[in-house]
Scaffold this active site. Structure first.
Site, mmCIF file in Angstrom:
data_model
loop_
_atom_site.group_PDB
_atom_site.id
_atom_site.type_symbol
_atom_site.label_atom_id
_atom_site.label_comp_id
_atom_site.label_asym_id
_atom_site.label_seq_id
_atom_site.Cartn_x
_atom_site.Cartn_y
_atom_site.Cartn_z
ATOM 1 N N GLY A 160 1.202 -16.506 -0.543
ATOM 2 C CA GLY A 160 2.102 -16.605 0.596
ATOM 3 C C GLY A 160 3.532 -17.013 0.317
ATOM 4 N N GLU A 189 -3.405 -17.879 -5.214
ATOM 5 C CA GLU A 189 -3.580 -16.429 -5.038
ATOM 6 C C GLU A 189 -2.240 -15.745 -4.771
ATOM 7 O OE1 GLU A 189 -6.259 -15.939 -1.749
ATOM 8 O OE2 GLU A 189 -7.900 -17.000 -2.712
ATOM 9 N N GLY A 213 0.721 -13.110 -4.689
ATOM 10 C CA GLY A 213 0.855 -11.655 -4.836
ATOM 11 C C GLY A 213 2.327 -11.316 -4.941
ATOM 12 N N ARG A 214 2.999 -11.383 -3.781
ATOM 13 C CA ARG A 214 4.397 -10.963 -3.676
ATOM 14 C C ARG A 214 5.314 -11.657 -4.678
ATOM 15 N NH1 ARG A 214 6.297 -9.242 1.431
ATOM 16 N NH2 ARG A 214 4.551 -10.376 2.322
ATOM 17 N N TYR A 251 6.989 -3.254 9.396
ATOM 18 C CA TYR A 251 7.406 -4.627 9.738
ATOM 19 C C TYR A 251 8.894 -4.728 10.036
ATOM 20 C CZ TYR A 251 3.255 -5.328 6.771
ATOM 21 O OH TYR A 251 2.022 -5.243 6.182
ATOM 22 N N CYS A 300 7.525 13.452 9.900
ATOM 23 C CA CYS A 300 7.767 13.739 11.313
ATOM 24 C C CYS A 300 7.476 12.529 12.195
ATOM 25 C CB CYS A 300 6.918 14.915 11.744
ATOM 26 S SG CYS A 300 7.171 16.298 10.653
ATOM 27 N N GLU A 301 8.210 11.467 11.993
ATOM 28 C CA GLU A 301 8.088 10.258 12.809
ATOM 29 C C GLU A 301 9.463 9.603 12.838
ATOM 30 O OE1 GLU A 301 5.132 8.171 13.654
ATOM 31 O OE2 GLU A 301 3.569 9.195 12.524
ATOM 32 N N TYR A 324 3.202 -4.595 -2.083
ATOM 33 C CA TYR A 324 2.874 -3.892 -0.842
ATOM 34 C C TYR A 324 3.702 -2.615 -0.701
ATOM 35 C CZ TYR A 324 0.887 -8.504 -0.243
ATOM 36 O OH TYR A 324 0.189 -9.659 -0.456
#
Ligand code: LLP
Length: 420
Positions: A239, A273, A275-276, A316, A343-344, A372
């Site tokens: 986190g 743990e 990650g980022r 996000y 196409c969005e 991510y």
């Protein structure tokens, strides 16, 4: 700190020019820097050197098997959330006894796989899960190391989609239920309570929420001790945030100091743990400018990468720094939306961003894309998933080939009544 720097006006990863890689692999693609990842791991590991600890890298941030191998080589373990991640971590040579398994929806097959792989502990997230683990353990005639992921009800003040430690979130076991469940587990011949865990959210920029969570876990640890249940591990999840724009996250050292102070007297081994913080700024995404489109309302840089390759801005509204691979010599800037071919309307990397004036064919780098990024990519719009490259000093290695058109058909079939 990272090793993506300009040399003579050209973006390099360590000692390799990004343009050279693009020539070889085409665009779009991800590049990771070995030196950056190694440095991030070492700084993080070093910060905790005064207390017994194990870094279980959170595979969901980026599960490329080459990066998992870097983590293994540095002595790290893995935090997994699926049988797939377990498979990949083992494939990278990470030993079972360095793997922790979190997640609210572990299937019976995944639990069996984890038990066979002799993982360090299963972080359980519901009462129902305890029943399933117990049944599997009984069938396999084994005693399973368990940790309860408690929900400490702490607001980490981050994006609502990546907050996980609040009562309304689906994660963890309510604080008030934990003691009763530990007592049940301790009585069970097939379950062994060894740890207590929590993970309160991601991209957290303050120390206070972590401190609160760790204090909560410590309180529970002593409560359990008094009832005769003694644990070995305290797992505080991941986190810790990183700088994407102008955020000022706590340094690993400040984070470690605050946590070590609380845990000093416990004799517990700390499991982390992250990650980022390890991979986020170790990777960038390279895409090519296809068209410059000007309308009365807006200007668009239409690039060959898209939200299926890097979904964080769309999902996000996340900010990622965008820079040209070749520094422009003119000082002209324009305000643009950087968008992909999907196409969005949500298919964008940046909105109203002031960028150098570029022409089609220019390469563009999207920074802070190591975490991510690829791991959340998809084949939406039948786009082939991109290549990934690892740079080490003067060399680069293709650690994932770009998918072929044939790959898009893998696993699909046309029923006989529809055959051409
Ligand atoms: N442990 C558990 C149980 C987790 O659920 C997570 C992330 C981590 C560790 C690692 O957290 P980190 O150190 O990377 O913050 N896709 C979102 C982030 C989702 C995080 C999910 N859980 C994003 O792109 O920002």
């Amino acid at each position: 700190m990272h090793y993506f720097l300009y040399k003579d006006g050209e973006l390099f990863c360590e000692d390799v020019s990004v343009k050279t890689i693009a020539k070889k692999v085409g665009t779009p693609f991800y590049i990771y820097s070995y030196k950056t990842l190694t440095r991030h791991f070492s700084v993080f590991d070093d910060a905790f050197k005064k207390i017994p600890h194990l870094i279980c890298y959170s595979c969901k941030a980026n599960a490329n098997v080459a990066l998992l191998s870097v983590i293994r080589k540095l002595g790290g373990g893995a935090d997994i959330v699926s049988g797939g991640e377990l498979f990949k971590a083992l494939h990278a040579g990470i030993q079972g006894n360095k793997i922790v398994f979190s997640g609210v929806g572990k299937t019976k097959e995944e639990i069996q796989f984890a038990i066979q792989s002799k993982i360090l502990m299963l972080n359980i997230e519901s009462e129902g899960e305890i029943e399933v683990i117990r049944d599997v353990a009984k069938d396999m005639k084994q005693k399973i190391p368990i940790s309860i992921r408690v929900n400490p009800e702490i607001d980490p003040k981050t994006h609502p989609y990546i907050t996980t430690g609040l009562k309304r979130n689906k994660f963890g076991i309510l604080w008030t239920d934990a003691l009763r469940l530990y007592k049940n587990i301790a009585k069970d011949p097939f379950l062994l309570p060894v740890g207590i865990s929590s993970h309160i959210g991601s991209q957290i920029l303050e120390i206070e929420p972590f401190v609160e969570a760790v204090k909560c876990l410590k309180k529970m640890f002593f409560k359990l001790k008094r009832t005769g249940i003694s644990l070995r591990y305290i797992d505080i999840g991941g986190g810790l945030g990183i700088t994407y724009k102008d955020e000022l996250p706590p340094s690993p050292r400040e984070y470690a100091r605050a946590i070590a102070r609380i845990l000093k007297s416990t004799g517990l081994t700390l499991i982390l743990e992250p990650g980022r913080i390890l991979v986020g700024n170790s990777g960038i995404f390279i895409t090519k400018l296809l068209y410059v489109k000007r309308t009365p309302e807006k200007n668009f840089y239409i690039v060959d990468g898209a939200m299926n390759d890097l979904v964080r801005p769309a999902f996000y509204n996340a900010y990622h720094e965008i820079v040209p691979v070749i520094e422009s010599t003119n000082n002209q800037h324009i305000k643009v939306d950087v968008v992909g071919p999907i196409c969005e309307s949500g298919d964008f990397f940046a909105k109203d961003r002031k960028l150098p004036s570029l022409t089609p064919g220019h390469l563009i780098a999207i920074l802070g894309a190591g975490a991510y990024g690829f791991s959340m990519s998809s084949n939406y719009n039948s786009r082939r998933r991109v290549a990934e490259v690892l740079v080490k000093d003067r060399d680069f290695y293709i650690i994932r080939k770009r998918e072929s058109l044939k790959d898009l058909l893998r696993g699909e079939s046309i029923p006989s009544f529809l055959e051409v």
